[in-house]
Design a protein around this motif. Structure first.
Motif, short mmCIF file in Angstrom:
data_model
loop_
_atom_site.label_atom_id
_atom_site.label_comp_id
_atom_site.label_asym_id
_atom_site.label_seq_id
_atom_site.Cartn_x
_atom_site.Cartn_y
_atom_site.Cartn_z
N ARG A 128 -6.10 0.19 7.42
CA ARG A 128 -6.38 -1.01 6.62
C ARG A 128 -7.46 -1.84 7.31
O ARG A 128 -7.43 -2.01 8.54
CB ARG A 128 -5.13 -1.86 6.47
CG ARG A 128 -3.88 -1.08 6.10
CD ARG A 128 -4.01 -0.38 4.77
NE ARG A 128 -2.76 0.26 4.42
CZ ARG A 128 -2.63 1.11 3.41
NH1 ARG A 128 -3.68 1.41 2.69
NH2 ARG A 128 -1.47 1.65 3.14
N THR A 129 -8.36 -2.36 6.54
CA THR A 129 -9.44 -3.17 7.10
C THR A 129 -9.22 -4.66 6.93
O THR A 129 -10.00 -5.46 7.45
CB THR A 129 -10.78 -2.78 6.46
OG1 THR A 129 -10.65 -2.83 5.03
CG2 THR A 129 -11.19 -1.38 6.87
N GLU B 98 -10.14 4.10 -2.59
CA GLU B 98 -11.31 3.33 -2.16
C GLU B 98 -12.60 4.09 -2.46
O GLU B 98 -13.61 3.49 -2.84
CB GLU B 98 -11.23 3.02 -0.67
CG GLU B 98 -12.39 2.19 -0.18
CD GLU B 98 -12.29 1.83 1.30
OE1 GLU B 98 -13.18 1.11 1.79
OE2 GLU B 98 -11.32 2.28 1.95
N TRP C 297 -9.91 -6.23 -4.00
CA TRP C 297 -9.53 -4.82 -4.00
C TRP C 297 -8.69 -4.43 -2.78
O TRP C 297 -7.73 -3.67 -2.88
CB TRP C 297 -10.75 -3.92 -4.10
CG TRP C 297 -10.38 -2.54 -4.57
CD1 TRP C 297 -10.33 -2.07 -5.85
CD2 TRP C 297 -9.92 -1.46 -3.74
NE1 TRP C 297 -9.87 -0.76 -5.87
CE2 TRP C 297 -9.61 -0.37 -4.60
CE3 TRP C 297 -9.73 -1.29 -2.37
CZ2 TRP C 297 -9.14 0.85 -4.13
CZ3 TRP C 297 -9.24 -0.07 -1.90
CH2 TRP C 297 -8.95 0.98 -2.77
N LYS C 298 -9.03 -4.91 -1.59
CA LYS C 298 -8.30 -4.51 -0.39
C LYS C 298 -7.13 -5.44 -0.06
O LYS C 298 -6.51 -5.30 1.00
CB LYS C 298 -9.26 -4.41 0.80
CG LYS C 298 -10.19 -3.20 0.68
CD LYS C 298 -10.86 -2.85 1.97
CE LYS C 298 -11.64 -1.55 1.82
NZ LYS C 298 -12.29 -1.16 3.09
N TYR D 262 -6.12 4.83 -0.54
CA TYR D 262 -5.97 3.61 0.26
C TYR D 262 -4.60 2.97 0.04
O TYR D 262 -3.92 2.58 0.98
CB TYR D 262 -7.08 2.62 -0.10
CG TYR D 262 -7.17 1.42 0.81
CD1 TYR D 262 -7.95 1.46 1.96
CD2 TYR D 262 -6.49 0.23 0.52
CE1 TYR D 262 -8.06 0.35 2.80
CE2 TYR D 262 -6.58 -0.87 1.34
CZ TYR D 262 -7.37 -0.81 2.48
OH TYR D 262 -7.46 -1.90 3.30
N TRP D 263 -4.20 2.83 -1.22
CA TRP D 263 -2.91 2.23 -1.56
C TRP D 263 -1.90 3.34 -1.83
O TRP D 263 -2.18 4.29 -2.55
CB TRP D 263 -3.04 1.33 -2.78
CG TRP D 263 -3.90 0.12 -2.56
CD1 TRP D 263 -5.17 -0.08 -3.04
CD2 TRP D 263 -3.56 -1.05 -1.81
NE1 TRP D 263 -5.64 -1.30 -2.63
CE2 TRP D 263 -4.67 -1.93 -1.88
CE3 TRP D 263 -2.43 -1.45 -1.10
CZ2 TRP D 263 -4.69 -3.17 -1.26
CZ3 TRP D 263 -2.44 -2.68 -0.48
CH2 TRP D 263 -3.55 -3.53 -0.56
#
Length: 396
Positions: free
Chosen positions: A266-267, A118, A139-140, A306-307
Motif C-alpha cells: 500500500r502506498t 491499479e 482511488w487508493k 490492489y484491493w
C-alpha cells in the motif's frame, strides 16, 4: 443414466478432490428437475442422490434447485458437506459432464462491481485523461464500485445480444441511437455471499470467510461507446447492465487456502476498517486466461489486484448496507503490469479497437495453485456475441 465414479483423473486435472465446485444441472431424462451437482474431473456428482444414499443429514440442502439454501446454512455446514462429498467420490451417482445441462447455480440477490486493479485503473485513466492524473484522488483510499443489475447476470454459455443505446463521439454534434460499436469484455473474479448480514451490521475484514461461500469467474460485458456518453456524472448504467456472465461452477473459498497471497504494498495509510496489515493474506494467486475465438489474447494475474475481496466486502457494508444470500460482488477488470496481462480490449488496443464483432466467442478460464502441486480450477465463462435485436415499430 448415472455412472460409477471416475476413480482416476488425468494428471493435473484442475477439478480433482481439492477443488469440488458446486453447480446446478439437469439431465435429458429429467429436464424439469434441476439439482445440485459437484464437478469431479469430466463428471458431475449428483450430490442429492449421493447424500440420500449415505443417509446424510444434509441431503435436504443438496436436493434444492439452487445453491442458496446451502449457502445460507453457514460456514460450519459448508465445511461439513465438503468433507462428506470427498467420501462419496468412489461411489456411483455420477453423470458425464458432456451429457448434462448446466444452469445459473444460485439466485443472484444484489450485484456489485468494483474497480480494484491499479494497473487497469491507471491504464484507463491514461486513455481517458492523457493530460491529467490517471488515478482519481480517492482511488487508493477506498475500493471504488457501483451497483449493477442482478437480473441480467447469466450463466456461461448464454449468448450475449449486442446492446443498443445512445452514443456520441466527441466530434458528433448530437447523440445517435443504435447498436454498440465498441463492445468489450472485462475479465473479472466474482465472490458469492452465503451467510447474510442484517442492515447496520458492517462485516469486518476478519469475518470475510464467515460470509463468502465461493469464487467464480465473471465477464462484465461493456459497451464502451454507451458507457462513455452516459457515465458522467453518475457512473456505469446501460453500458454495463445488459449482461454479466458468470461460471456455472462456484469453487468453495476454502479451496484456495494454498493460493492466498499478500496484495501489493500500500502506498497510502488505510483507515482502520480497511487496514489489512495484520490480517491473513487477502490476495489469491489466480492465473486467468482470456481467449477470443480460441486465440489467447491475455493472461491477467489476479494476485496483482490492489484491493482484496475482504476489503471490498468491508467497504460494501461499512455504511450499514445489508448482505443477502446470493449477493455477488466482482473484482473489476483484472490487469497486470505487462502488455499480455490486460483484461479488456480497451486496454489491449489503447482504446482504438477493434472491439468485439458479431459471432465472436470469448472464454475465460483460470486456476490457482493447490496442495501437493495440485491445481484448483474455476469453471470457465463463455459467451458468444449475437446481433442486436431491432425493436418492433410502434403499432406493429
Amino acid at each position: 443414466m448415472p455412472q460409477h465414479s471416475p476413480r482416476e483423473l488425468p494428471e493435473g486435472d484442475p477439478f480433482g478432490a481439492h477443488t469440488l465446485p458446486y453447480g446446478v444441472f439437469t439431465t435429458p431424462d429429467a429436464p424439469d428437475r434441476p439439482r445440485i451437482g459437484v464437478r469431479y474431473g469430466a463428471h458431475v456428482l449428483d450430490a442429492a442422490a449421493a447424500a440420500e444414499a449415505h443417509g446424510s443429514a444434509h441431503a435436504p440442502l443438496l436436493a434444492q434447485p439452487t445453491l442458496n439454501p446451502l449457502m445460507a446454512a453457514g460456514r460450519e455446514v459448508w465445511q461439513a458437506v465438503r468433507a462428506e462429498i470427498r467420501g462419496w467420490l468412489d461411489g456411483p451417482h455420477f453423470h458425464p459432464l458432456a451429457e448434462v445441462n448446466l444452469h445459473l447455480p444460485f439466485e443472484v440477490a444484489d450485484y456489485v462491481d468494483f474497480y480494484a486493479s491499479e494497473h487497469h485503473a491507471t491504464n484507463v485513466g491514461r486513455i481517458f485523461r492523457p493530460d491529467g492524473e490517471p488515478l482519481t484522488p480517492n482511488w487508493k483510499h477506498l475500493p471504488i464500485g457501483y451497483h449493477g443489475r442482478s437480473g441480467t447476470v447469466v450463466v456461461s454459455g448464454t449468448d450475449v445480444v449486442r446492446p443498443q443505446g445512445q452514443r456520441k463521439a466527441p466530434a458528433d454534434p448530437t447523440p445517435s441511437f443504435g447498436p454498440s460499436l465498441r463492445l468489450d469484455i472485462e475479465a473479472e473474479v466474482g465472490f458469492v455471499v452465503g451467510t447474510p448480514a442484517p442492515v447496520n451490521t458492517p462485516v469486518a475484514l476478519a469475518d470475510f470467510r464467515e460470509h463468502v461461500f465461493g469464487v467464480c469467474l465473471v465477464n462484465d460485458w461493456s459497451a464502451r461507446d454507451l458507457q462513455a456518453w452516459e457515465y458522467v456524472p453518475l457512473g456505469p448504467f446501460l453500458g454495463k447492465s445488459f449482461a454479466t456472465s458468470v461460471s456455472a461452477w462456484i469453487t468453495p473459498l476454502d479451496a484456495f487456502d494454498e493460493a492466498r497471497t499478500a496484495p501489493p504494498a500500500r502506498t497510502f495509510p488505510l483507515l482502520p476498517y480497511l487496514d489489512d496489515a495484520h490480517a491473513e493474506p487477502g490476495g489469491i494467486d489466480l492465473r486467468i486466461e482470456v481467449t477470443v475465438n480460441g486465440e489467447t489474447i491475455s493472461r491477467p494475474p489476479f494476485s496483482a489486484m490492489y484491493w482484496t475481496a475482504a476489503q471490498q466486502l468491508a467497504h460494501m457494508t461499512v455504511n450499514g448496507a445489508s448482505l443477502r444470500t446470493g449477493d455477488l460482488f466482482a473484482s473489476g477488470t483484472v490487469s497486470g503490469p505487462e502488455p499480455d496481462q490486460l483484461g479488456c480490449l480497451l486496454e489491449l488496443t489503447q482504446g482504438k479497437g477493434p472491439y468485439l464483432a458479431d459471432g465472436d466467442e470469448v472464454t475465460l478460464t483460470a486456476w490457482a495453485p493447490g496442495p501437493d502441486g495440485a491445481r484448483i480450477g474455476l469453471g470457465e465463462v463463455t459467451g458468444r456475441i449475437v446481433p442486436a435485436r431491432t425493436a418492433p415499430a410502434p403499432g406493429a
